[in-house]
Design a protein around this motif. Sequence first.
Motif, mmCIF file in Angstrom:
data_model
loop_
_atom_site.group_PDB
_atom_site.id
_atom_site.type_symbol
_atom_site.label_atom_id
_atom_site.label_comp_id
_atom_site.label_asym_id
_atom_site.label_seq_id
_atom_site.Cartn_x
_atom_site.Cartn_y
_atom_site.Cartn_z
ATOM 1 N N TYR A 68 -6.564 5.644 -3.548
ATOM 2 C CA TYR A 68 -6.942 4.532 -2.681
ATOM 3 C C TYR A 68 -7.771 3.512 -3.466
ATOM 4 C CZ TYR A 68 -5.552 7.446 1.314
ATOM 5 O OH TYR A 68 -4.851 8.219 2.210
ATOM 6 N N LYS A 69 -8.635 3.995 -4.340
ATOM 7 C CA LYS A 69 -9.479 3.113 -5.143
ATOM 8 C C LYS A 69 -8.630 2.233 -6.053
ATOM 9 C CE LYS A 69 -13.425 3.193 -8.308
ATOM 10 N NZ LYS A 69 -14.407 4.063 -9.032
ATOM 11 N N ILE A 102 0.831 -1.198 0.000
ATOM 12 C CA ILE A 102 0.000 0.000 0.000
ATOM 13 C C ILE A 102 0.868 1.253 0.000
ATOM 14 C CG2 ILE A 102 -1.628 1.346 1.399
ATOM 15 C CD1 ILE A 102 -2.935 -1.358 2.148
ATOM 16 N N THR A 109 -10.869 -1.200 3.300
ATOM 17 C CA THR A 109 -9.751 -2.000 3.819
ATOM 18 C C THR A 109 -8.440 -1.243 3.609
ATOM 19 O OG1 THR A 109 -10.916 -4.071 3.356
ATOM 20 C CG2 THR A 109 -8.533 -4.201 3.660
ATOM 21 N N VAL A 110 -8.316 -0.580 2.463
ATOM 22 C CA VAL A 110 -7.126 0.243 2.197
ATOM 23 C C VAL A 110 -6.998 1.315 3.271
ATOM 24 C CG1 VAL A 110 -6.056 1.899 0.624
ATOM 25 C CG2 VAL A 110 -7.165 -0.145 -0.288
ATOM 26 N N GLY A 169 -6.755 -0.396 -4.050
ATOM 27 C CA GLY A 169 -7.666 -1.481 -3.703
ATOM 28 C C GLY A 169 -7.923 -2.407 -4.877
ATOM 29 N N ILE A 189 -8.719 -5.642 -2.837
ATOM 30 C CA ILE A 189 -9.323 -5.374 -1.529
ATOM 31 C C ILE A 189 -10.193 -4.132 -1.646
ATOM 32 C CG2 ILE A 189 -7.486 -6.458 -0.158
ATOM 33 C CD1 ILE A 189 -6.269 -3.711 0.266
ATOM 34 N N SER A 190 -11.100 -3.936 -0.701
ATOM 35 C CA SER A 190 -12.005 -2.789 -0.761
ATOM 36 C C SER A 190 -11.290 -1.504 -0.375
ATOM 37 C CB SER A 190 -13.199 -3.007 0.172
ATOM 38 O OG SER A 190 -12.781 -2.898 1.528
ATOM 39 N N ILE A 191 -11.860 -0.378 -0.769
ATOM 40 C CA ILE A 191 -11.261 0.916 -0.426
ATOM 41 C C ILE A 191 -11.271 1.134 1.080
ATOM 42 C CG2 ILE A 191 -13.418 2.215 -0.674
ATOM 43 C CD1 ILE A 191 -11.715 4.497 -1.894
#
Length: 217
Positions: A172-173, A162, A185-186, A176, A181-183
């Motif tokens: 972030y999108k 990350i 979760t980021v 992810g 992974i989802s935003i």
Amino acid sequence: MRIGKTIKIGIIDDNPLIIKSLDFALSSFDKPDFSVLFTLNSLTELGRLKNAIYEPDVIICDINMPKTTGIKGLQLLKKRFPNCMIIIHSDADDKFTIIEAIHAGAHGYMRKGLNNQELFYAILNVVEGCLYISPILTKKIFEIIEFQTYHYGALTPRESQIVDGITKGLSYKMIGFKLNISINTVREHIKRIYKKLNINSKGELLSMDKSINYAIA
């Protein structure tokens, strides 16, 4: 450069007392000889040095002056004097400033208040193609490498991925999407990253990453 010849010096500082002190110190050496070609109170005065005689071997310059300062000032000097060695002579002893100045092309970094022997040694080092940093400042360079690389080492592989995405300018999108992974979760990972690195913002993370890369480049 052959050290036996006269070494031509330029001095740039907005403090007349500093200029006078450096000029006096340089005139006290005789092997090799130092010749002060010019003194300027600001980088904005560079335009008047158009004659070819104003081609110094070394420029001693403060990094914090009115109007044109910092890295922009270094870029101006390198453009005007591409074959000149530049020594930063400054009160600024912030570790980030030192690393950034060297990475931007400075050949030396001295703290103001140095003795004449260090001035002499610094000039000879850069003229011979070596990098010179005042010993009192060198410790700061190692501190930032040791402190920040230690904290980077505390990151998990996912957190490191990350951080890599952020330093590459990804949203972030997008991070992810790439990591599947989802935003949200980021964002949770980023909170933990900031806590581990003892920082509070993306700007601090980018500054930290840049400083480590500068220091080890």
